[in-house]
Motif scaffolding. Structure first.
Motif, PDB file in Angstrom:
ATOM      1  N   ASN A  98       0.822  -1.222   0.000  1.00  0.00           N
ATOM      2  CA  ASN A  98       0.000   0.000   0.000  1.00  0.00           C
ATOM      3  C   ASN A  98       0.853   1.267   0.000  1.00  0.00           C
ATOM      4  OD1 ASN A  98      -2.414  -1.457   0.009  1.00  0.00           O
ATOM      5  ND2 ASN A  98      -2.351  -1.654   2.241  1.00  0.00           N
ATOM      6  N   GLY A  99       1.927   1.258  -0.775  1.00  0.00           N
ATOM      7  CA  GLY A  99       2.787   2.428  -0.901  1.00  0.00           C
ATOM      8  C   GLY A  99       3.783   2.613   0.225  1.00  0.00           C
ATOM      9  N   LYS A 100       3.744   1.764   1.235  1.00  0.00           N
ATOM     10  CA  LYS A 100       4.643   1.869   2.384  1.00  0.00           C
ATOM     11  C   LYS A 100       5.762   0.841   2.265  1.00  0.00           C
ATOM     12  CE  LYS A 100       4.611   1.939   7.389  1.00  0.00           C
ATOM     13  NZ  LYS A 100       3.832   1.752   8.606  1.00  0.00           N
ATOM     14  N   VAL A 101       7.004   1.274   2.506  1.00  0.00           N
ATOM     15  CA  VAL A 101       8.152   0.372   2.409  1.00  0.00           C
ATOM     16  C   VAL A 101       8.073  -0.656   3.531  1.00  0.00           C
ATOM     17  CG1 VAL A 101      10.675   0.213   2.542  1.00  0.00           C
ATOM     18  CG2 VAL A 101       9.617   2.105   1.310  1.00  0.00           C
ATOM     19  N   THR A 102       8.109  -1.944   3.148  1.00  0.00           N
ATOM     20  CA  THR A 102       8.064  -3.024   4.130  1.00  0.00           C
ATOM     21  C   THR A 102       9.400  -3.747   4.252  1.00  0.00           C
ATOM     22  OG1 THR A 102       7.267  -4.567   2.449  1.00  0.00           O
ATOM     23  CG2 THR A 102       5.600  -3.439   3.814  1.00  0.00           C
ATOM     24  N   ARG A 103      10.247  -3.588   3.238  1.00  0.00           N
ATOM     25  CA  ARG A 103      11.556  -4.269   3.235  1.00  0.00           C
ATOM     26  C   ARG A 103      12.438  -3.585   2.210  1.00  0.00           C
ATOM     27  NH1 ARG A 103      12.917  -9.930   4.312  1.00  0.00           N
ATOM     28  NH2 ARG A 103      14.680 -10.515   3.030  1.00  0.00           N
ATOM     29  N   LEU A 104      13.698  -3.361   2.584  1.00  0.00           N
ATOM     30  CA  LEU A 104      14.632  -2.699   1.687  1.00  0.00           C
ATOM     31  C   LEU A 104      15.953  -3.473   1.715  1.00  0.00           C
ATOM     32  CD1 LEU A 104      14.815   1.024   1.286  1.00  0.00           C
ATOM     33  CD2 LEU A 104      16.963  -0.165   1.499  1.00  0.00           C
ATOM     34  N   TYR A 105      16.430  -3.883   0.549  1.00  0.00           N
ATOM     35  CA  TYR A 105      17.669  -4.659   0.423  1.00  0.00           C
ATOM     36  C   TYR A 105      18.618  -3.924  -0.513  1.00  0.00           C
ATOM     37  CZ  TYR A 105      20.887  -8.257  -1.232  1.00  0.00           C
ATOM     38  OH  TYR A 105      22.023  -8.947  -1.588  1.00  0.00           O
ATOM     39  N   ILE A 106      19.878  -3.839  -0.095  1.00  0.00           N
ATOM     40  CA  ILE A 106      20.910  -3.175  -0.904  1.00  0.00           C
ATOM     41  C   ILE A 106      22.127  -4.091  -0.985  1.00  0.00           C
ATOM     42  CG2 ILE A 106      22.448  -1.180  -1.094  1.00  0.00           C
ATOM     43  CD1 ILE A 106      20.386   0.367   0.636  1.00  0.00           C
ATOM     44  N   LEU A 107      22.666  -4.218  -2.181  1.00  0.00           N
ATOM     45  CA  LEU A 107      23.900  -4.968  -2.390  1.00  0.00           C
ATOM     46  C   LEU A 107      24.949  -4.006  -2.935  1.00  0.00           C
ATOM     47  CD1 LEU A 107      25.541  -7.627  -2.595  1.00  0.00           C
ATOM     48  CD2 LEU A 107      24.593  -7.886  -4.904  1.00  0.00           C
ATOM     49  N   ASN A 108      26.048  -3.863  -2.206  1.00  0.00           N
ATOM     50  CA  ASN A 108      27.175  -3.026  -2.633  1.00  0.00           C
ATOM     51  C   ASN A 108      28.379  -3.919  -2.861  1.00  0.00           C
ATOM     52  OD1 ASN A 108      25.813  -0.563  -2.366  1.00  0.00           O
ATOM     53  ND2 ASN A 108      26.303  -0.438  -0.200  1.00  0.00           N
ATOM     54  N   ASN A 109      29.191  -3.555  -3.843  1.00  0.00           N
ATOM     55  CA  ASN A 109      30.407  -4.309  -4.117  1.00  0.00           C
ATOM     56  C   ASN A 109      31.492  -3.347  -4.570  1.00  0.00           C
ATOM     57  OD1 ASN A 109      32.197  -6.354  -4.509  1.00  0.00           O
ATOM     58  ND2 ASN A 109      31.224  -7.172  -6.326  1.00  0.00           N
ATOM     59  N   ILE A 110      32.634  -3.426  -3.919  1.00  0.00           N
ATOM     60  CA  ILE A 110      33.788  -2.623  -4.305  1.00  0.00           C
ATOM     61  C   ILE A 110      34.917  -3.597  -4.603  1.00  0.00           C
ATOM     62  CG2 ILE A 110      35.444  -0.857  -3.595  1.00  0.00           C
ATOM     63  CD1 ILE A 110      33.284   0.030  -1.524  1.00  0.00           C
ATOM     64  N   HIS A 111      35.499  -3.463  -5.774  1.00  0.00           N
ATOM     65  CA  HIS A 111      36.578  -4.363  -6.177  1.00  0.00           C
ATOM     66  C   HIS A 111      37.686  -3.528  -6.807  1.00  0.00           C
ATOM     67  CE1 HIS A 111      38.512  -8.020  -7.569  1.00  0.00           C
ATOM     68  NE2 HIS A 111      38.654  -7.439  -8.757  1.00  0.00           N
ATOM     69  N   ASN A 112      38.893  -3.670  -6.272  1.00  0.00           N
ATOM     70  CA  ASN A 112      40.057  -3.032  -6.884  1.00  0.00           C
ATOM     71  C   ASN A 112      41.277  -3.932  -6.686  1.00  0.00           C
ATOM     72  OD1 ASN A 112      41.178  -2.467  -4.297  1.00  0.00           O
ATOM     73  ND2 ASN A 112      39.992  -0.572  -4.182  1.00  0.00           N
ATOM     74  N   LEU A 113      42.451  -3.440  -7.022  1.00  0.00           N
ATOM     75  CA  LEU A 113      43.652  -4.267  -6.942  1.00  0.00           C
ATOM     76  C   LEU A 113      44.008  -4.662  -5.514  1.00  0.00           C
ATOM     77  CD1 LEU A 113      45.873  -2.409  -9.560  1.00  0.00           C
ATOM     78  CD2 LEU A 113      44.796  -4.640  -9.809  1.00  0.00           C
ATOM     79  N   LEU A 114      43.643  -3.852  -4.531  1.00  0.00           N
ATOM     80  CA  LEU A 114      44.029  -4.114  -3.149  1.00  0.00           C
ATOM     81  C   LEU A 114      43.027  -4.947  -2.362  1.00  0.00           C
ATOM     82  CD1 LEU A 114      45.389  -0.577  -2.246  1.00  0.00           C
ATOM     83  CD2 LEU A 114      46.700  -2.595  -2.910  1.00  0.00           C
ATOM     84  N   TYR A 115      41.744  -4.739  -2.609  1.00  0.00           N
ATOM     85  CA  TYR A 115      40.745  -5.442  -1.809  1.00  0.00           C
ATOM     86  C   TYR A 115      39.419  -5.587  -2.551  1.00  0.00           C
ATOM     87  CZ  TYR A 115      38.777  -0.831  -0.811  1.00  0.00           C
ATOM     88  OH  TYR A 115      38.220   0.416  -0.926  1.00  0.00           O
ATOM     89  N   THR A 116      38.602  -6.465  -1.996  1.00  0.00           N
ATOM     90  CA  THR A 116      37.231  -6.656  -2.463  1.00  0.00           C
ATOM     91  C   THR A 116      36.324  -6.601  -1.246  1.00  0.00           C
ATOM     92  OG1 THR A 116      37.946  -8.084  -4.267  1.00  0.00           O
ATOM     93  CG2 THR A 116      35.642  -8.241  -3.623  1.00  0.00           C
TER      94      THR A 116
END
Length: 183
Positions: free
Chosen positions: A130-148
């Motif tokens: 009904n227009g109201k947020v019930t669940r929010l999922y975020i996936l972030n990924n950082i990848h470079n030569l030093l770390y992931t």
């Protein structure tokens, strides 16, 4: 002082150029200009929810796990804006990214998926009722030569929030973090 006169024009020109650059750099964000945002406004959502949680001042059962070792405490969160910092830093409403996410909209959910591998925020899924947020999922990924680093962020308003972070640094062992706050 005959050498001063030709340089005064350059000094004025350079000063004017610096002033113009400074003015341009201080331009307001998209929201302040009145432009409409292309994607869901994570910053405003968490700002509003933070204000609500400050008023409620709930006890939070917070569990922090680092590489398998856990500690659980019941706490009061003084600064919800800071607590939700990883969520708000995943905002994708930057002018340069206006066409960088594929949008899939259903009757009860909204999904943003990154089109380019260099974008930190890979996916955002928002479930609504009904227009109201019930669940929010975020996936972030950082990848470079030093770390992931991979971050999985989940927020279910009024129930809990979960932050899962897996970091692998070259030539060192990895780190796994899990933070869960239950209302």
């Amino acid at each position: 002082m005959y050498w001063y006169k030709p340089f005064s024009k350059y000094i004025l020109f350079t000063g004017g150029l610096l002033l113009l650059c400074t003015w341009y750099a201080c331009k307001p964000e998209i929201k302040e200009t009145g432009a409409t945002l292309k994607y869901f406004d994570l910053k405003e959502f968490f700002k509003t929810d933070s204000v609500h949680l400050v008023k409620l001042n709930p006890n939070i059962k917070k569990t922090v796990t680092h590489n398998g070792e856990s500690e659980t405490k019941t706490v009061k969160i003084a600064n919800w804006g800071q607590e939700f910092g990883l969520f708000t830093s995943s905002d994708i409403n930057k002018p340069a990214w206006k066409d960088s996410y594929a949008v899939t909209e259903n009757t009860d959910s909204l999904m943003y998926k990154a089109k380019f591998p260099e974008l930190k925020t890979r996916e955002i899924v928002i479930h609504k009722n009904n227009g109201k947020v019930t669940r929010l999922y975020i996936l972030n990924n950082i990848h470079n030569l030093l770390y992931t680093t991979t971050e999985k962020l989940l927020y279910v308003p009024g129930e809990y929030y979960l932050i899962e972070k897996d970091q692998k640094v070259k030539v060192m062992s990895g780190n796994n973090y899990l933070i869960k706050g239950e209302f």
